[in-house]
Design a protein around this motif. Sequence first.
Motif, PDB file in Angstrom:
ATOM      1  N   VAL A 141     -67.462  30.882 -30.855  1.00  0.00           N
ATOM      2  CA  VAL A 141     -68.128  30.910 -29.556  1.00  0.00           C
ATOM      3  C   VAL A 141     -69.320  31.873 -29.561  1.00  0.00           C
ATOM      4  O   VAL A 141     -69.525  32.606 -30.517  1.00  0.00           O
ATOM      5  CB  VAL A 141     -67.132  31.297 -28.431  1.00  0.00           C
ATOM      6  N   ARG A 142     -70.064  31.849 -28.481  1.00  0.00           N
ATOM      7  CA  ARG A 142     -71.176  32.758 -28.214  1.00  0.00           C
ATOM      8  C   ARG A 142     -72.391  32.541 -29.100  1.00  0.00           C
ATOM      9  O   ARG A 142     -73.232  33.424 -29.217  1.00  0.00           O
ATOM     10  CB  ARG A 142     -70.722  34.222 -28.264  1.00  0.00           C
ATOM     11  N   GLY A 143     -72.489  31.399 -29.747  1.00  0.00           N
ATOM     12  CA  GLY A 143     -73.684  31.061 -30.508  1.00  0.00           C
ATOM     13  C   GLY A 143     -73.995  31.993 -31.667  1.00  0.00           C
ATOM     14  O   GLY A 143     -75.132  32.098 -32.097  1.00  0.00           O
ATOM     15  N   LYS A 144     -72.991  32.654 -32.173  1.00  0.00           N
ATOM     16  CA  LYS A 144     -73.191  33.587 -33.281  1.00  0.00           C
ATOM     17  C   LYS A 144     -73.489  32.834 -34.578  1.00  0.00           C
ATOM     18  O   LYS A 144     -73.103  31.679 -34.745  1.00  0.00           O
ATOM     19  CB  LYS A 144     -71.947  34.447 -33.484  1.00  0.00           C
ATOM     20  N   THR A 145     -74.152  33.522 -35.495  1.00  0.00           N
ATOM     21  CA  THR A 145     -74.410  32.964 -36.819  1.00  0.00           C
ATOM     22  C   THR A 145     -73.182  33.221 -37.685  1.00  0.00           C
ATOM     23  O   THR A 145     -72.734  34.357 -37.820  1.00  0.00           O
ATOM     24  CB  THR A 145     -75.646  33.623 -37.456  1.00  0.00           C
ATOM     25  N   ILE A 146     -72.663  32.163 -38.276  1.00  0.00           N
ATOM     26  CA  ILE A 146     -71.444  32.258 -39.067  1.00  0.00           C
ATOM     27  C   ILE A 146     -71.801  32.410 -40.541  1.00  0.00           C
ATOM     28  O   ILE A 146     -72.646  31.685 -41.066  1.00  0.00           O
ATOM     29  CB  ILE A 146     -70.546  31.015 -38.848  1.00  0.00           C
ATOM     30  N   ASP A 147     -71.140  33.333 -41.195  1.00  0.00           N
ATOM     31  CA  ASP A 147     -71.332  33.570 -42.622  1.00  0.00           C
ATOM     32  C   ASP A 147     -70.962  32.302 -43.396  1.00  0.00           C
ATOM     33  O   ASP A 147     -69.869  31.753 -43.197  1.00  0.00           O
ATOM     34  CB  ASP A 147     -70.436  34.732 -43.046  1.00  0.00           C
ATOM     35  N   PRO A 148     -71.848  31.840 -44.273  1.00  0.00           N
ATOM     36  CA  PRO A 148     -71.540  30.627 -45.056  1.00  0.00           C
ATOM     37  C   PRO A 148     -70.250  30.744 -45.863  1.00  0.00           C
ATOM     38  O   PRO A 148     -69.581  29.743 -46.107  1.00  0.00           O
ATOM     39  CB  PRO A 148     -72.753  30.475 -45.976  1.00  0.00           C
ATOM     40  N   ALA A 149     -69.866  31.959 -46.264  1.00  0.00           N
ATOM     41  CA  ALA A 149     -68.624  32.133 -47.020  1.00  0.00           C
ATOM     42  C   ALA A 149     -67.407  31.790 -46.157  1.00  0.00           C
ATOM     43  O   ALA A 149     -66.414  31.257 -46.655  1.00  0.00           O
ATOM     44  CB  ALA A 149     -68.516  33.568 -47.539  1.00  0.00           C
ATOM     45  N   VAL A 150     -67.484  32.058 -44.867  1.00  0.00           N
ATOM     46  CA  VAL A 150     -66.392  31.720 -43.951  1.00  0.00           C
ATOM     47  C   VAL A 150     -66.280  30.204 -43.827  1.00  0.00           C
ATOM     48  O   VAL A 150     -65.188  29.638 -43.875  1.00  0.00           O
ATOM     49  CB  VAL A 150     -66.607  32.384 -42.573  1.00  0.00           C
ATOM     50  N   VAL A 151     -67.415  29.541 -43.697  1.00  0.00           N
ATOM     51  CA  VAL A 151     -67.425  28.078 -43.599  1.00  0.00           C
ATOM     52  C   VAL A 151     -66.916  27.456 -44.894  1.00  0.00           C
ATOM     53  O   VAL A 151     -66.148  26.490 -44.875  1.00  0.00           O
ATOM     54  CB  VAL A 151     -68.837  27.559 -43.241  1.00  0.00           C
ATOM     55  N   ARG A 154     -69.797  31.054 -24.064  1.00  0.00           N
ATOM     56  CA  ARG A 154     -68.911  32.204 -24.215  1.00  0.00           C
ATOM     57  C   ARG A 154     -67.471  31.719 -24.198  1.00  0.00           C
ATOM     58  O   ARG A 154     -67.188  30.594 -23.766  1.00  0.00           O
ATOM     59  CB  ARG A 154     -69.144  33.196 -23.076  1.00  0.00           C
ATOM     60  N   MET A 155     -66.567  32.561 -24.644  1.00  0.00           N
ATOM     61  CA  MET A 155     -65.159  32.178 -24.772  1.00  0.00           C
ATOM     62  C   MET A 155     -64.582  31.671 -23.449  1.00  0.00           C
ATOM     63  O   MET A 155     -63.942  30.621 -23.417  1.00  0.00           O
ATOM     64  CB  MET A 155     -64.328  33.363 -25.267  1.00  0.00           C
ATOM     65  N   PHE A 156     -64.787  32.407 -22.372  1.00  0.00           N
ATOM     66  CA  PHE A 156     -64.222  32.034 -21.080  1.00  0.00           C
ATOM     67  C   PHE A 156     -64.693  30.647 -20.659  1.00  0.00           C
ATOM     68  O   PHE A 156     -63.898  29.802 -20.244  1.00  0.00           O
ATOM     69  CB  PHE A 156     -64.615  33.076 -20.023  1.00  0.00           C
ATOM     70  N   THR A 157     -65.987  30.402 -20.793  1.00  0.00           N
ATOM     71  CA  THR A 157     -66.551  29.107 -20.404  1.00  0.00           C
ATOM     72  C   THR A 157     -66.035  27.991 -21.303  1.00  0.00           C
ATOM     73  O   THR A 157     -65.646  26.930 -20.821  1.00  0.00           O
ATOM     74  CB  THR A 157     -68.088  29.163 -20.436  1.00  0.00           C
ATOM     75  N   ALA A 158     -66.022  28.241 -22.609  1.00  0.00           N
ATOM     76  CA  ALA A 158     -65.558  27.219 -23.554  1.00  0.00           C
ATOM     77  C   ALA A 158     -64.102  26.848 -23.284  1.00  0.00           C
ATOM     78  O   ALA A 158     -63.753  25.663 -23.231  1.00  0.00           O
ATOM     79  CB  ALA A 158     -65.733  27.704 -24.990  1.00  0.00           C
ATOM     80  N   CYS A 159     -63.254  27.851 -23.074  1.00  0.00           N
ATOM     81  CA  CYS A 159     -61.843  27.583 -22.773  1.00  0.00           C
ATOM     82  C   CYS A 159     -61.713  26.817 -21.459  1.00  0.00           C
ATOM     83  O   CYS A 159     -60.931  25.873 -21.352  1.00  0.00           O
ATOM     84  CB  CYS A 159     -61.052  28.886 -22.708  1.00  0.00           C
ATOM     85  N   GLY A 160     -62.493  27.217 -20.457  1.00  0.00           N
ATOM     86  CA  GLY A 160     -62.448  26.540 -19.162  1.00  0.00           C
ATOM     87  C   GLY A 160     -62.881  25.092 -19.247  1.00  0.00           C
ATOM     88  O   GLY A 160     -62.275  24.215 -18.619  1.00  0.00           O
ATOM     89  N   LEU A 161     -63.926  24.829 -20.014  1.00  0.00           N
ATOM     90  CA  LEU A 161     -64.399  23.449 -20.181  1.00  0.00           C
ATOM     91  C   LEU A 161     -63.330  22.586 -20.853  1.00  0.00           C
ATOM     92  O   LEU A 161     -63.077  21.451 -20.437  1.00  0.00           O
ATOM     93  CB  LEU A 161     -65.691  23.412 -20.989  1.00  0.00           C
ATOM     94  N   THR A 217     -53.369  21.252 -27.908  1.00  0.00           N
ATOM     95  CA  THR A 217     -53.375  22.598 -27.349  1.00  0.00           C
ATOM     96  C   THR A 217     -54.431  23.456 -28.037  1.00  0.00           C
ATOM     97  O   THR A 217     -54.891  23.142 -29.126  1.00  0.00           O
ATOM     98  CB  THR A 217     -52.007  23.283 -27.523  1.00  0.00           C
ATOM     99  N   ALA A 218     -54.779  24.560 -27.376  1.00  0.00           N
ATOM    100  CA  ALA A 218     -55.770  25.481 -27.929  1.00  0.00           C
ATOM    101  C   ALA A 218     -55.451  26.895 -27.483  1.00  0.00           C
ATOM    102  O   ALA A 218     -54.696  27.112 -26.532  1.00  0.00           O
ATOM    103  CB  ALA A 218     -57.167  25.089 -27.458  1.00  0.00           C
ATOM    104  N   CYS A 219     -56.039  27.862 -28.181  1.00  0.00           N
ATOM    105  CA  CYS A 219     -55.956  29.253 -27.754  1.00  0.00           C
ATOM    106  C   CYS A 219     -57.290  29.922 -28.033  1.00  0.00           C
ATOM    107  O   CYS A 219     -58.040  29.494 -28.910  1.00  0.00           O
ATOM    108  CB  CYS A 219     -54.821  29.987 -28.453  1.00  0.00           C
ATOM    109  N   GLY A 220     -57.578  30.951 -27.271  1.00  0.00           N
ATOM    110  CA  GLY A 220     -58.800  31.713 -27.462  1.00  0.00           C
ATOM    111  C   GLY A 220     -58.475  33.174 -27.652  1.00  0.00           C
ATOM    112  O   GLY A 220     -57.794  33.773 -26.815  1.00  0.00           O
ATOM    113  N   SER A 221     -58.931  33.753 -28.762  1.00  0.00           N
ATOM    114  CA  SER A 221     -58.667  35.163 -29.029  1.00  0.00           C
ATOM    115  C   SER A 221     -59.605  35.687 -30.102  1.00  0.00           C
ATOM    116  O   SER A 221     -59.964  34.958 -31.031  1.00  0.00           O
ATOM    117  CB  SER A 221     -57.218  35.365 -29.483  1.00  0.00           C
ATOM    118  N   ASP A 222     -59.980  36.959 -29.961  1.00  0.00           N
ATOM    119  CA  ASP A 222     -60.728  37.642 -31.015  1.00  0.00           C
ATOM    120  C   ASP A 222     -59.806  38.543 -31.832  1.00  0.00           C
ATOM    121  O   ASP A 222     -60.247  39.158 -32.792  1.00  0.00           O
ATOM    122  CB  ASP A 222     -61.863  38.482 -30.410  1.00  0.00           C
TER     123      ASP A 222
END
Length: 116
Positions: free
Chosen positions: A70-80, A96-103, A26-31
Amino acid sequence: MKVNEIIGILKAQVLNEGNLEEEVKTACGSDMMSDVLAFVKDQSVLLTGLMNPQVVRTAEMMDMHCIIFVRGKTIDPAVVELARQKDITVLATPYRMFTACGLLYSNGLRGGCDIS
């Protein structure tokens, strides 16, 4: 579905490699991490556009195995790095979130909230 299948479906980049052979159902999408904490039950994958350590902390609290930014953003190395410490797989997709969830949904991954 295995995490390594998600990588192919979402054309994702692996930022932290946990168990790529892990089965997720299962998965969920949320900001909004407050919504994830309040409403999400038994999810394995979190899709989000939020880029801060709270995402990793939320995933850990909810026993999620994989975070997909999602959305091709640059992720802070500290988060990784925090995800690495918690042994959580981190992926990044240009979708984008909608497309990723749909796929993911169209390839068999469900949200876990089936209404009868």
